[in-house]
Design an enzyme around this catalytic site. Structure first.
Site, PDB file in Angstrom:
ATOM      1  N   CYS A  19      21.010  11.172  12.243  1.00 41.76           N
ATOM      2  CA  CYS A  19      20.337  11.532  10.839  1.00 41.76           C
ATOM      3  C   CYS A  19      20.820  12.553   9.906  1.00 41.76           C
ATOM      4  CB  CYS A  19      18.688  11.824  11.457  1.00 41.76           C
ATOM      5  SG  CYS A  19      18.270  10.519  12.249  1.00 41.76           S
ATOM      6  N   HIS A  43      15.811  14.007   4.630  1.00 45.30           N
ATOM      7  CA  HIS A  43      16.039  12.915   5.677  1.00 45.30           C
ATOM      8  C   HIS A  43      14.524  12.560   5.803  1.00 45.30           C
ATOM      9  CE1 HIS A  43      16.777  10.360   8.989  1.00 45.30           C
ATOM     10  NE2 HIS A  43      16.272  11.198   9.745  1.00 45.30           N
ATOM     11  N   ASN A  65      12.635   5.379   9.314  1.00 49.30           N
ATOM     12  CA  ASN A  65      13.825   6.069   9.530  1.00 49.30           C
ATOM     13  C   ASN A  65      15.101   5.377   9.501  1.00 49.30           C
ATOM     14  OD1 ASN A  65      15.719   7.797  10.420  1.00 49.30           O
ATOM     15  ND2 ASN A  65      14.612   9.136  11.852  1.00 49.30           N
TER      16      ASN A  65
HETATM   17  O1  UT7 Z   1      15.439  11.341  12.767  1.00 46.53           O
HETATM   18  C1  UT7 Z   1      15.817  11.556  13.893  1.00 46.53           C
HETATM   19  C2  UT7 Z   1      14.761  12.710  14.353  1.00 46.53           C
HETATM   20  N1  UT7 Z   1      13.648  12.264  14.660  1.00 46.53           N
HETATM   21  C3  UT7 Z   1      12.433  12.777  14.388  1.00 46.53           C
HETATM   22  O2  UT7 Z   1      12.468  13.710  13.567  1.00 46.53           O
HETATM   23  C4  UT7 Z   1      11.276  12.307  15.144  1.00 46.53           C
HETATM   24  C5  UT7 Z   1      10.453  13.525  15.549  1.00 46.53           C
HETATM   25  N2  UT7 Z   1       9.186  12.892  16.430  1.00 46.53           N
HETATM   26  C6  UT7 Z   1       8.051  12.656  15.698  1.00 46.53           C
HETATM   27  O3  UT7 Z   1       8.271  12.002  14.476  1.00 46.53           O
HETATM   28  C7  UT7 Z   1       6.805  12.126  16.485  1.00 46.53           C
HETATM   29  O4  UT7 Z   1       6.983  13.227  17.665  1.00 46.53           O
HETATM   30  C8  UT7 Z   1       6.538  10.876  16.932  1.00 46.53           C
HETATM   31  C9  UT7 Z   1       6.189   9.991  15.568  1.00 46.53           C
HETATM   32  C10 UT7 Z   1       7.582  10.242  17.573  1.00 46.53           C
HETATM   33  C11 UT7 Z   1       5.415  10.933  17.486  1.00 46.53           C
HETATM   34  O5  UT7 Z   1       4.285  11.510  17.050  1.00 46.53           O
HETATM   35  P1  UT7 Z   1       3.389  12.637  18.057  1.00 46.53           P
HETATM   36  O6  UT7 Z   1       2.335  13.250  17.251  1.00 46.53           O
HETATM   37  O7  UT7 Z   1       4.386  13.721  18.532  1.00 46.53           O
HETATM   38  O8  UT7 Z   1       2.676  11.866  19.240  1.00 46.53           O
HETATM   39  P2  UT7 Z   1       2.871  12.256  20.573  1.00 46.53           P
HETATM   40  O9  UT7 Z   1       4.085  11.640  21.362  1.00 46.53           O
HETATM   41  O10 UT7 Z   1       2.335  13.534  20.831  1.00 46.53           O
HETATM   42  O11 UT7 Z   1       1.713  11.312  21.343  1.00 46.53           O
HETATM   43  C12 UT7 Z   1       0.402  11.285  21.019  1.00 46.53           C
HETATM   44  C13 UT7 Z   1      -0.327  10.294  21.809  1.00 46.53           C
HETATM   45  C14 UT7 Z   1       0.042   9.824  23.171  1.00 46.53           C
HETATM   46  O12 UT7 Z   1      -1.185   9.417  23.736  1.00 46.53           O
HETATM   47  P3  UT7 Z   1      -1.879  10.660  24.719  1.00 46.53           P
HETATM   48  O13 UT7 Z   1      -0.864  11.074  25.732  1.00 46.53           O
HETATM   49  O14 UT7 Z   1      -2.284  11.580  23.700  1.00 46.53           O
HETATM   50  O15 UT7 Z   1      -3.000   9.428  25.261  1.00 46.53           O
HETATM   51  C15 UT7 Z   1       0.850   8.764  22.731  1.00 46.53           C
HETATM   52  O16 UT7 Z   1       1.138   7.968  24.011  1.00 46.53           O
HETATM   53  O17 UT7 Z   1      -0.044   9.062  20.761  1.00 46.53           O
HETATM   54  C16 UT7 Z   1       0.244   8.034  21.716  1.00 46.53           C
HETATM   55  N3  UT7 Z   1       1.332   7.195  21.131  1.00 46.53           N
HETATM   56  C17 UT7 Z   1       0.973   6.012  20.311  1.00 46.53           C
HETATM   57  N4  UT7 Z   1      -0.187   5.648  19.985  1.00 46.53           N
HETATM   58  C18 UT7 Z   1      -0.156   4.567  19.094  1.00 46.53           C
HETATM   59  C19 UT7 Z   1       2.774   7.292  21.019  1.00 46.53           C
HETATM   60  N5  UT7 Z   1       3.350   6.472  20.198  1.00 46.53           N
HETATM   61  C20 UT7 Z   1       2.447   5.409  19.707  1.00 46.53           C
HETATM   62  C21 UT7 Z   1       2.154   4.467  18.938  1.00 46.53           C
HETATM   63  N6  UT7 Z   1       0.623   3.956  18.955  1.00 46.53           N
HETATM   64  N7  UT7 Z   1       3.158   3.770  18.478  1.00 46.53           N
END
Ligand code: UT7
Length: 328
Positions: free
Chosen positions: A113, A253, A283
């Site tokens: 990225c 980005h 992204n």
């Molecule tokens: O460009 C390259 C660099 N990449 C990035 O900068 C990405 C950086 N990371 C992020 O943008 C975020 O971490 C994500 C968008 C990938 C995830 O968001 P988050 O707020 O960190 O969510 P999380 O991984 O902590 O998950 C929270 C909850 C989980 O459920 P529980 O364990 O709380 O029950 C996940 O299983 O959300 C759940 N979850 C979803 N729910 C609905 C994860 N993905 C999804 C989804 N739909 N697609």
């Protein structure tokens, strides 16, 4: 040293669109979660026969047409991508041949990225030495080819697209001002495509285990991105005795709306001086910055003489910020 300016910009996104509603039918997710946690509503996805070089060629041709020059005038082509058509030859070679840039050399730049920011820094330096007059930087990624559409944590994030900027010799005081780029390989395991390289070549097992897809520990990447995007921008501005006040536009980005908003707030930049278009493209890895810059130019948010800050964080970890005075 000479000056290096950005003199043209061209973009290409494939026509196919994957909406949050489409994803709701593919994995256990919902529109509200995706919008609240990422800011994404839809992404563009390339048709099966379209590869990264095809999109890169379209973006390159658009940039050359805007500048009104022919491809043989290019001295070098840098293709920033993590989804090359194939391991080798480099996608830069494929693009050079297709656009007819006889006389150009070039290479692929693998910084995920942060690719486009690193590409801009590299092109600026090539031009500033006086050894190159025109360098085309292309950010192009077909992320849909390496995304696991059964993994809801990653498949909602990425889209396909390409963008190109022409970097050429400018007048004194125009263009490139400075950069602050870093890598931190200790974060390499948090975002990667594990198989297909010399460590874990393709086998039936690697395919069965879905190791040819993007694997991400989202929270680890998120924490690093929030911190680094702010810190690098702050330090780069300070190095040039500038603050957020001086910046006409931050073009970051587009990985997650929350990462961008956090960095912008800490830099003291109001929303109207930050370009966010993640809602429409998701992204697109190396293509997000040119795609966002195009939107800024079209909306009249970026004018000749404006101070523009490009910033990115990505797999590696890689991170970088570039400061330019917009030149057209
Ligand atoms: O460009 C390259 C660099 N990449 C990035 O900068 C990405 C950086 N990371 C992020 O943008 C975020 O971490 C994500 C968008 C990938 C995830 O968001 P988050 O707020 O960190 O969510 P999380 O991984 O902590 O998950 C929270 C909850 C989980 O459920 P529980 O364990 O709380 O029950 C996940 O299983 O959300 C759940 N979850 C979803 N729910 C609905 C994860 N993905 C999804 C989804 N739909 N697609």
């Amino acid at each position: 040293m000479y000056s290096a300016k950005i003199s043209a910009l061209g973009c290409y996104v494939p026509p196919g669109v994957l909406t949050n509603a489409d994803l709701e039918k593919m994995v256990e997710t919902n529109n509200t979660w995706i919008i609240e946690r990422t800011g994404i509503s839809e992404r563009h996805i390339a048709a099966p026969e379209v590869a990264t070089s095809d999109m890169a060629v379209e973006a390159a041709r658009a940039a050359l047409a805007q500048r009104g020059i022919e491809a043989p005038e290019l001295d070098a082509i840098i293709v920033c991508t993590v989804t090359p058509d194939m391991f080798f030859p480099a996608t830069a070679c494929l693009v050079q041949n297709r656009i007819g840039a006889h006389g150009a050399w070039g290479f692929d730049l693998v910084a995920a990225c942060s690719g486009f920011v690193y590409g801009l820094t590299t092109a600026a330096n090539l031009v500033m030495t006086g050894m190159h007059r025109k360098v085309l930087v292309i950010g192009a990624d077909t992320m849909s080819r390496i995304i696991d559409y059964t993994d809801r944590a990653t498949c909602i994030l990425f889209g396909d697209g390409a963008g190109a900027m022409l970097v050429e010799r400018g007048e004194a005081g125009e263009g490139f001002i400075g950069h602050k780029n870093e890598i931190d390989g200790s974060g390499g395991d948090y975002l990667k495509m594990p198989a297909g390289g010399s460590r874990l070549p393709a086998t039936r097992e690697t395919v069965d285990q879905r190791l040819h897809y993007v694997k991400q520990e989202g929270q680890q990447v998120f924490k690093y991105a929030v911190k680094k995007m702010y810190e690098l921008c702050r330090d780069l501005l300070a190095e040039h005795s500038l603050t957020g006040e001086d910046v006409a536009l931050l073009v970051p980005h587009q990985a997650n709306r929350r990462i961008i908003v956090s960095a912008a707030e800490r830099l003291g930049l109001p929303p109207e001086r930050v370009l966010i278009n993640i809602d429409r493209f998701g992204n697109t890895t190396a293509a997000t910055i040119p795609l966002a810059t195009r939107d800024a130019v079209q909306a009249g948010k970026l004018k000749k003489g404006d101070l523009v800050l490009f910033a990115a964080v990505g797999a590696g970890f890689t991170a970088g910020a570039n400061l330019w005075r917009w030149a057209y």
